[in-house]
Design a protein around this motif. Structure first.
Motif, mmCIF file in Angstrom:
data_model
loop_
_atom_site.group_PDB
_atom_site.id
_atom_site.type_symbol
_atom_site.label_atom_id
_atom_site.label_comp_id
_atom_site.label_asym_id
_atom_site.label_seq_id
_atom_site.Cartn_x
_atom_site.Cartn_y
_atom_site.Cartn_z
ATOM 1 N N VAL A 134 0.853 -1.187 0.000
ATOM 2 C CA VAL A 134 0.000 0.000 0.000
ATOM 3 C C VAL A 134 0.890 1.238 0.000
ATOM 4 O O VAL A 134 1.761 1.390 0.867
ATOM 5 C CB VAL A 134 -0.931 0.024 1.228
ATOM 6 C CG1 VAL A 134 -1.899 1.200 1.127
ATOM 7 C CG2 VAL A 134 -1.700 -1.283 1.352
ATOM 8 N N PHE A 135 0.656 2.121 -0.966
ATOM 9 C CA PHE A 135 1.415 3.362 -1.084
ATOM 10 C C PHE A 135 0.490 4.531 -0.751
ATOM 11 O O PHE A 135 -0.551 4.710 -1.391
ATOM 12 C CB PHE A 135 1.966 3.518 -2.506
ATOM 13 C CG PHE A 135 2.936 2.444 -2.907
ATOM 14 C CD1 PHE A 135 4.295 2.596 -2.669
ATOM 15 C CD2 PHE A 135 2.483 1.276 -3.507
ATOM 16 C CE1 PHE A 135 5.192 1.601 -3.038
ATOM 17 C CE2 PHE A 135 3.373 0.278 -3.877
ATOM 18 C CZ PHE A 135 4.730 0.441 -3.635
ATOM 19 N N GLU A 166 -2.576 -14.661 -2.687
ATOM 20 C CA GLU A 166 -3.484 -13.530 -2.517
ATOM 21 C C GLU A 166 -2.636 -12.268 -2.527
ATOM 22 O O GLU A 166 -1.859 -12.028 -1.605
ATOM 23 C CB GLU A 166 -4.252 -13.626 -1.192
ATOM 24 C CG GLU A 166 -5.237 -14.769 -1.095
ATOM 25 C CD GLU A 166 -6.565 -14.455 -1.771
ATOM 26 O OE1 GLU A 166 -6.713 -13.317 -2.270
ATOM 27 O OE2 GLU A 166 -7.429 -15.342 -1.792
ATOM 28 N N SER A 167 -2.770 -11.487 -3.577
ATOM 29 C CA SER A 167 -1.967 -10.270 -3.693
ATOM 30 C C SER A 167 -2.890 -9.064 -3.793
ATOM 31 O O SER A 167 -3.894 -9.087 -4.512
ATOM 32 C CB SER A 167 -1.076 -10.351 -4.934
ATOM 33 O OG SER A 167 -0.420 -9.122 -5.158
ATOM 34 N N ARG A 168 -2.500 -8.007 -3.077
ATOM 35 C CA ARG A 168 -3.289 -6.773 -3.094
ATOM 36 C C ARG A 168 -2.336 -5.595 -3.242
ATOM 37 O O ARG A 168 -1.343 -5.490 -2.512
ATOM 38 C CB ARG A 168 -4.118 -6.643 -1.812
ATOM 39 C CG ARG A 168 -5.146 -5.509 -1.835
ATOM 40 C CD ARG A 168 -6.003 -5.553 -0.576
ATOM 41 N NE ARG A 168 -6.974 -4.480 -0.534
ATOM 42 C CZ ARG A 168 -8.216 -4.557 -0.994
ATOM 43 N NH1 ARG A 168 -8.631 -5.680 -1.548
ATOM 44 N NH2 ARG A 168 -9.045 -3.533 -0.905
ATOM 45 N N LEU A 169 -2.637 -4.719 -4.187
ATOM 46 C CA LEU A 169 -1.809 -3.548 -4.477
ATOM 47 C C LEU A 169 -2.690 -2.313 -4.445
ATOM 48 O O LEU A 169 -3.726 -2.268 -5.117
ATOM 49 C CB LEU A 169 -1.163 -3.713 -5.860
ATOM 50 C CG LEU A 169 -0.271 -2.578 -6.364
ATOM 51 C CD1 LEU A 169 0.945 -2.402 -5.467
ATOM 52 C CD2 LEU A 169 0.159 -2.859 -7.804
ATOM 53 N N GLU A 170 -2.261 -1.306 -3.659
ATOM 54 C CA GLU A 170 -3.075 -0.103 -3.494
ATOM 55 C C GLU A 170 -2.212 1.145 -3.606
ATOM 56 O O GLU A 170 -1.069 1.171 -3.135
ATOM 57 C CB GLU A 170 -3.776 -0.099 -2.129
ATOM 58 C CG GLU A 170 -4.642 -1.315 -1.848
ATOM 59 C CD GLU A 170 -5.238 -1.284 -0.453
ATOM 60 O OE1 GLU A 170 -5.450 -0.173 0.081
ATOM 61 O OE2 GLU A 170 -5.477 -2.367 0.113
ATOM 62 N N VAL A 171 -2.794 2.184 -4.202
ATOM 63 C CA VAL A 171 -2.178 3.509 -4.224
ATOM 64 C C VAL A 171 -3.227 4.517 -3.774
ATOM 65 O O VAL A 171 -4.320 4.593 -4.356
ATOM 66 C CB VAL A 171 -1.660 3.883 -5.632
ATOM 67 C CG1 VAL A 171 -1.067 5.294 -5.608
ATOM 68 C CG2 VAL A 171 -0.617 2.877 -6.117
ATOM 69 N N LEU A 179 -5.744 3.484 -6.910
ATOM 70 C CA LEU A 179 -5.646 2.132 -7.457
ATOM 71 C C LEU A 179 -5.836 1.125 -6.330
ATOM 72 O O LEU A 179 -5.175 1.216 -5.295
ATOM 73 C CB LEU A 179 -4.270 1.903 -8.108
ATOM 74 C CG LEU A 179 -3.979 0.477 -8.579
ATOM 75 C CD1 LEU A 179 -4.794 0.143 -9.827
ATOM 76 C CD2 LEU A 179 -2.488 0.289 -8.856
ATOM 77 N N VAL A 180 -6.743 0.189 -6.520
ATOM 78 C CA VAL A 180 -6.915 -0.933 -5.594
ATOM 79 C C VAL A 180 -7.072 -2.177 -6.466
ATOM 80 O O VAL A 180 -8.068 -2.320 -7.179
ATOM 81 C CB VAL A 180 -8.143 -0.762 -4.672
ATOM 82 C CG1 VAL A 180 -8.289 -1.984 -3.766
ATOM 83 C CG2 VAL A 180 -8.005 0.504 -3.836
ATOM 84 N N GLU A 181 -6.087 -3.054 -6.404
ATOM 85 C CA GLU A 181 -6.011 -4.168 -7.339
ATOM 86 C C GLU A 181 -5.758 -5.462 -6.576
ATOM 87 O O GLU A 181 -4.949 -5.486 -5.634
ATOM 88 C CB GLU A 181 -4.868 -3.913 -8.329
ATOM 89 C CG GLU A 181 -5.004 -4.594 -9.653
ATOM 90 C CD GLU A 181 -4.033 -3.981 -10.655
ATOM 91 O OE1 GLU A 181 -4.484 -3.223 -11.529
ATOM 92 O OE2 GLU A 181 -2.821 -4.240 -10.547
ATOM 93 N N ARG A 182 -6.413 -6.535 -6.976
ATOM 94 C CA ARG A 182 -6.291 -7.810 -6.285
ATOM 95 C C ARG A 182 -6.042 -8.921 -7.288
ATOM 96 O O ARG A 182 -6.659 -8.964 -8.355
ATOM 97 C CB ARG A 182 -7.556 -8.095 -5.479
ATOM 98 C CG ARG A 182 -7.590 -9.439 -4.764
ATOM 99 C CD ARG A 182 -8.849 -9.555 -3.925
ATOM 100 N NE ARG A 182 -8.988 -10.883 -3.335
ATOM 101 C CZ ARG A 182 -9.688 -11.868 -3.876
ATOM 102 N NH1 ARG A 182 -10.327 -11.680 -5.028
ATOM 103 N NH2 ARG A 182 -9.769 -13.048 -3.281
#
Length: 275
Positions: A134-135, A166-171, A179-182
């Motif tokens: 998370v950024f 399980e990967s989660r990427l957030e900006v 951006l919220v991506e799974r």
């Protein structure tokens, strides 16, 4: 010892954390504080290009197994400039059932610049991995970041035939989600990534249409499974591949091309990438 840890359900796992804070001074960015628990630490900062602080993050055990939990927090004070990478790939080994967790949170204050450029993350068959990055940015911050997943070990024809990712990427920018991506993979089903073992994402902020076109010019080597989008100033580059060498080359070419446009500084590749 590692094999016992992987298959023993009583294994408690490493509970490790690392908290870093960077501070701007008139001469250079300093690593103001570094607090760690367990097998997470950093090498001494160095300055191959003057003001920007280059730092290598270390995970001495060399791999993550079920039951491990690693928490990394990075804070950049206003105007600080930091490039962080790692000496080698992160490895998630086969789990006996427990989940291995890696949580990474980055906080960028006004006019700060973070380059988060880790090596690839290898997921062995049977891994049970949960990753979250998370950024948290200010509108005046600058971000250059990437992540590259390797599913199995393609060089020995090994696939991610079983296990869970399980990967989660957030900006977030000024506390608003940009951006919220799974990504969810399980039971050997690689349909979400079209059967590719290499999955990459690059992020750049603040970006313009010129940055978007510069990134797109470097994507043909990845053929049909690559694309770049620009949404409210956030440039996202995504790709799938069967070839690690092409992944590494294209990722570095995009970063090297965009860095001077975002920071006015020529790309200064970490020396560890050459070893």
């Amino acid at each position: 010892m590692l094999a016992a840890q992987v298959t023993d359900h009583s294994y408690k796992g490493w509970q490790a954390s690392l908290a870093l804070q960077f501070r701007h001074t008139p001469d250079k960015t300093l690593l103001h504080s570094a607090h760690h628990v367990g097998p997470l630490t950093v090498q001494r900062p160095f300055y191959p290009e003057g003001e920007t602080c280059h730092l290598y993050l270390l995970h001495p055990p060399g791999g993550i197994v079920g039951g491990d939990r690693l928490d990394i927090t990075v804070r950049l004070d206003a105007k600080s400039q930091t490039l962080i990478t790692m000496p080698g790939a992160s490895k998630f080994y086969r789990s006996g059932g427990q989940q291995a967790c890696l949580n990474q949170h980055f906080y960028l204050e006004d006019a700060s610049t973070l380059e988060w450029l880790p090596q690839d993350t290898i997921l062995f068959p049977g891994a049970n991995a949960a990753l979250r990055s998370v950024f948290h940015l200010k509108a005046s911050s600058t971000l250059m970041a990437w992540e590259l997943f390797c599913l199995g070990r393609p060089t020995i024809a090994e696939t991610f035939s079983h296990g869970t990712l399980e990967s989660r990427l957030e900006v977030w920018i000024d506390d608003e989600p940009r951006l919220v991506e799974r990504l969810h993979l399980s039971d050997g089903d690689l349909t979400p990534v079209a059967g590719h073992p290499w999955v990459g994402t690059l992020l750049f902020y603040p970006a313009t249409n010129d940055h978007l076109e510069t990134a797109r010019e470097r994507l043909p080597a990845l053929e049909n499974f690559a694309g770049a989008t620009l949404t409210d100033g956030l440039l996202s580059v995504r790709f799938l591949s069967h070839d690690n060498l092409i992944c590494q080359r294209v990722m570095r070419e995009i970063w090297q091309s965009l860095r001077p446009l975002l920071t006015t500084k020529a790309a200064c590749s970490p020396r560890i990438w050459q070893t």
